[in-house]
Motif scaffolding. Structure first.
Motif, mmCIF file in Angstrom:
data_model
loop_
_atom_site.group_PDB
_atom_site.id
_atom_site.type_symbol
_atom_site.label_atom_id
_atom_site.label_comp_id
_atom_site.label_asym_id
_atom_site.label_seq_id
_atom_site.Cartn_x
_atom_site.Cartn_y
_atom_site.Cartn_z
ATOM 1 N N PHE A 249 24.085 47.903 50.813
ATOM 2 C CA PHE A 249 24.578 47.385 52.089
ATOM 3 C C PHE A 249 24.062 45.963 52.326
ATOM 4 C CE2 PHE A 249 23.676 46.683 56.614
ATOM 5 C CZ PHE A 249 24.934 46.829 57.176
ATOM 6 N N LEU A 250 22.782 45.739 52.086
ATOM 7 C CA LEU A 250 22.197 44.418 52.288
ATOM 8 C C LEU A 250 22.799 43.397 51.330
ATOM 9 C CD1 LEU A 250 18.490 45.523 52.755
ATOM 10 C CD2 LEU A 250 20.020 44.668 54.532
ATOM 11 N N THR A 251 23.008 43.808 50.093
ATOM 12 C CA THR A 251 23.593 42.914 49.088
ATOM 13 C C THR A 251 25.037 42.579 49.428
ATOM 14 O OG1 THR A 251 22.150 43.834 47.374
ATOM 15 C CG2 THR A 251 24.114 42.646 46.638
ATOM 16 N N ASP A 252 25.815 43.585 49.796
ATOM 17 C CA ASP A 252 27.240 43.392 50.070
ATOM 18 C C ASP A 252 27.491 42.493 51.273
ATOM 19 O OD1 ASP A 252 27.815 45.032 47.942
ATOM 20 O OD2 ASP A 252 28.288 46.795 49.166
ATOM 21 N N ASN A 253 26.571 42.490 52.229
ATOM 22 C CA ASN A 253 26.787 41.752 53.481
ATOM 23 C C ASN A 253 25.985 40.454 53.569
ATOM 24 O OD1 ASN A 253 28.590 43.559 55.263
ATOM 25 N ND2 ASN A 253 27.055 44.986 54.456
ATOM 26 N N MET A 254 25.461 40.013 52.446
ATOM 27 C CA MET A 254 24.635 38.806 52.419
ATOM 28 C C MET A 254 25.392 37.596 52.964
ATOM 29 S SD MET A 254 21.562 37.766 51.555
ATOM 30 C CE MET A 254 21.037 39.135 50.500
ATOM 31 N N ASP A 255 26.613 37.380 52.507
ATOM 32 C CA ASP A 255 27.358 36.183 52.913
ATOM 33 C C ASP A 255 27.670 36.192 54.396
ATOM 34 O OD1 ASP A 255 27.291 35.278 50.323
ATOM 35 O OD2 ASP A 255 29.332 35.910 49.829
ATOM 36 N N VAL A 256 28.071 37.330 54.931
ATOM 37 C CA VAL A 256 28.410 37.425 56.355
ATOM 38 C C VAL A 256 27.205 37.056 57.212
ATOM 39 C CG1 VAL A 256 29.033 39.011 58.228
ATOM 40 C CG2 VAL A 256 30.205 39.150 56.010
ATOM 41 N N MET A 257 26.026 37.509 56.804
ATOM 42 C CA MET A 257 24.835 37.288 57.620
ATOM 43 C C MET A 257 24.304 35.860 57.514
ATOM 44 S SD MET A 257 22.768 40.915 57.454
ATOM 45 C CE MET A 257 23.067 41.331 55.732
ATOM 46 N N HIS A 258 24.661 35.153 56.456
ATOM 47 C CA HIS A 258 24.198 33.778 56.284
ATOM 48 C C HIS A 258 25.168 32.737 56.845
ATOM 49 C CE1 HIS A 258 21.148 35.396 53.530
ATOM 50 N NE2 HIS A 258 20.546 34.236 53.643
ATOM 51 N N ASN A 259 26.432 33.098 56.973
ATOM 52 C CA ASN A 259 27.447 32.144 57.410
ATOM 53 C C ASN A 259 27.259 31.805 58.888
ATOM 54 O OD1 ASN A 259 29.663 30.484 57.189
ATOM 55 N ND2 ASN A 259 31.144 32.132 57.421
ATOM 56 N N VAL A 260 27.238 30.501 59.225
ATOM 57 C CA VAL A 260 26.992 29.972 60.576
ATOM 58 C C VAL A 260 25.786 30.647 61.243
ATOM 59 C CG1 VAL A 260 29.256 29.013 61.041
ATOM 60 C CG2 VAL A 260 28.883 31.402 61.561
ATOM 61 N N TYR A 261 24.752 30.819 60.469
ATOM 62 C CA TYR A 261 23.491 31.370 60.969
ATOM 63 C C TYR A 261 22.660 30.245 61.589
ATOM 64 C CZ TYR A 261 18.868 33.572 60.797
ATOM 65 O OH TYR A 261 17.637 34.082 61.118
ATOM 66 N N PRO A 262 21.992 30.431 62.728
ATOM 67 C CA PRO A 262 21.723 31.702 63.393
ATOM 68 C C PRO A 262 22.693 32.109 64.493
ATOM 69 C CG PRO A 262 20.353 30.011 64.363
ATOM 70 C CD PRO A 262 21.158 29.330 63.282
ATOM 71 N N THR A 263 23.759 31.321 64.721
ATOM 72 C CA THR A 263 24.718 31.712 65.750
ATOM 73 C C THR A 263 25.218 33.127 65.512
ATOM 74 O OG1 THR A 263 25.454 29.401 65.905
ATOM 75 C CG2 THR A 263 26.867 31.077 66.906
ATOM 76 N N VAL A 264 25.522 33.424 64.245
ATOM 77 C CA VAL A 264 26.106 34.714 63.899
ATOM 78 C C VAL A 264 25.146 35.863 64.220
ATOM 79 C CG1 VAL A 264 25.329 34.546 61.499
ATOM 80 C CG2 VAL A 264 27.297 35.958 62.044
ATOM 81 N N SER A 265 23.863 35.665 64.010
ATOM 82 C CA SER A 265 22.915 36.751 64.289
ATOM 83 C C SER A 265 22.734 36.947 65.794
ATOM 84 C CB SER A 265 21.566 36.482 63.627
ATOM 85 O OG SER A 265 20.954 35.347 64.181
ATOM 86 N N LYS A 266 22.802 35.852 66.547
ATOM 87 C CA LYS A 266 22.692 35.985 67.996
ATOM 88 C C LYS A 266 23.899 36.746 68.560
ATOM 89 C CE LYS A 266 19.754 31.915 68.644
ATOM 90 N NZ LYS A 266 19.558 30.600 69.298
ATOM 91 N N TYR A 267 25.060 36.491 67.997
ATOM 92 C CA TYR A 267 26.250 37.237 68.420
ATOM 93 C C TYR A 267 26.101 38.712 68.057
ATOM 94 C CZ TYR A 267 31.119 38.661 68.932
ATOM 95 O OH TYR A 267 32.274 39.321 69.309
ATOM 96 N N TYR A 268 25.581 38.985 66.863
ATOM 97 C CA TYR A 268 25.374 40.375 66.444
ATOM 98 C C TYR A 268 24.416 41.085 67.405
ATOM 99 C CZ TYR A 268 24.498 44.435 63.503
ATOM 100 O OH TYR A 268 24.406 45.725 63.034
ATOM 101 N N LEU A 269 23.327 40.407 67.762
ATOM 102 C CA LEU A 269 22.361 41.019 68.678
ATOM 103 C C LEU A 269 22.974 41.282 70.042
ATOM 104 C CD1 LEU A 269 19.090 39.058 67.784
ATOM 105 C CD2 LEU A 269 19.657 41.430 67.211
ATOM 106 N N GLN A 270 23.896 40.425 70.458
ATOM 107 C CA GLN A 270 24.618 40.694 71.701
ATOM 108 C C GLN A 270 25.376 42.012 71.617
ATOM 109 O OE1 GLN A 270 27.216 37.397 72.603
ATOM 110 N NE2 GLN A 270 25.603 36.223 73.626
ATOM 111 N N GLN A 271 25.987 42.273 70.463
ATOM 112 C CA GLN A 271 26.726 43.524 70.276
ATOM 113 C C GLN A 271 25.795 44.732 70.395
ATOM 114 O OE1 GLN A 271 30.088 42.692 70.108
ATOM 115 N NE2 GLN A 271 29.005 40.746 70.244
ATOM 116 N N ARG A 272 24.532 44.508 70.040
ATOM 117 C CA ARG A 272 23.541 45.579 70.121
ATOM 118 C C ARG A 272 22.982 45.752 71.525
ATOM 119 N NH1 ARG A 272 19.341 46.346 65.320
ATOM 120 N NH2 ARG A 272 18.837 47.913 66.887
ATOM 121 N N GLY A 273 23.286 44.808 72.423
ATOM 122 C CA GLY A 273 22.773 44.899 73.777
ATOM 123 C C GLY A 273 21.562 44.038 74.056
#
Length: 315
Positions: A249-273
């Motif tokens: 799972f970590l290997t398969d999603n490497m590109d998604v998590m690195h693209n436009v980071y850290p904006t992308v991770s902040k958006y993900y955390l929003q989805q988590r609440g």
């Protein structure tokens, strides 16, 4: 960060985000909540004021204020490390290292690419490190092979030389090469106060089995409890299939998590609440509707993975 390399107990050290308000100011209330989020997930320590924190976009006083906030909220529950070198004369870097240490961190991190230029040989780098050690009294130090301004990697024997001083207790490795990681672990295995933390999760399980002290990676800004789970279970013979699922799972999603980071991770955390704005000071490019769709799919796939391995989120 003090973790014997051959100890089966591994730790996860999050590379912390900096929450901002929508107007761009540091959001210290959100930072306190985010710090607690990492702790509730089981983090063994925290890396404040790092590249994920947008440290190069912070003013010097903001860096100190952020580190102070993290140390205050952590309140000794786990050790905190933070970057303390930002270029310039080595004397000025040493002064800021001491200022960072005065906040109460366990170690101050030196950016390898800011101690010598990309065209300067190891001899100059080594000399600068020796100068930094001499000018910072007994302050415990660590290294971070940060990709910015350029990635300067340390060799195994080079790292051992500094660890043998008794002053270097932490290394965040970004070489992306498991054989180099193994060589560094082997070279420093007789120094129990030192820990190597791997940033590259494509070989996370292999790195943990080789003797790394743990992981320090951006994936912890999506699902820190998963990285903690992996550190706890990487060698659990009853969970071999689940560990393989997590690694894939970590290997398969490497590109998604690195693209436009850290904006992308902040958006993900929003989805988590998590209460965090997607505002970033660092220019990482536009956060598009496609990026959002990829993050939402990642969120869905993570929920499915949690069910497969029996993991509960902290939120």
């Amino acid at each position: 960060m003090t973790n014997s390399p051959d100890n089966n107990k591994k730790g996860f050290i999050p590379v912390m985000l900096t929450p901002f308000t929508d107007s761009g100011a540091v959001d210290f209330d959100a930072l306190a909540s985010l710090t607690e989020f990492y702790l509730e997930a089981g983090a063994a320590g925290l890396f404040a004021n790092c590249l994920s924190s947008e440290m190069f976009e912070l003013e010097e006083d903001e860096r100190i204020q952020i580190i102070n906030q993290v140390v205050k909220v952590t309140n000794g529950a786990v050790p905190v490390v933070a970057t303390g070198t930002f270029g310039g004369p080595i004397e000025e870097q040493a002064d800021f290292v001491k200022e960072v240490y005065d906040t109460g961190v366990q170690a101050v991190i030196a950016i390898t690419g800011l101690l010598a230029g990309s065209n300067e040989p190891n001899a100059i780098f080594n000399n600068r490190v020796e100068q930094l050690l001499q000018l910072t009294d007994s302050v415990p130090l660590g290294f971070y092979e940060c990709p910015v301004p350029y990635k300067r990697l340390l060799g195994a024997e080079q790292l051992k030389q500094f660890v043998a001083s008794g002053r270097v207790i932490y290394h965040k490795d970004t070489c992306l090469d498991i054989e180099q990681v193994k060589a560094k672990i082997a070279a420093t295995q007789n120094y129990p106060a030192f820990g190597l933390y791997d940033a590259y999760l494509v070989h996370a399980v292999e790195s943990l089995k080789a003797g790394s002290a743990g992981l320090s990676c951006i994936q912890g800004n999506y699902f820190p409890e998963l990285i903690v789970w992996l550190c706890n279970n990487y060698n659990n013979q009853a969970l071999v299939e689940q560990v393989q699922l997590v690694q894939q799972f970590l290997t398969d999603n490497m590109d998604v998590m690195h693209n436009v980071y850290p904006t992308v991770s902040k958006y993900y955390l929003q989805q988590r609440g998590v209460n965090i704005s997607t505002f970033t000071r660092r220019d990482v490019g536009p956060f598009t509707s496609q990026n959002k769709q990829e993050v939402e799919l990642l969120f869905h796939n993570y929920e499915r993975l949690q069910q497969q391995i029996g993991l509960t989120s902290v939120l």
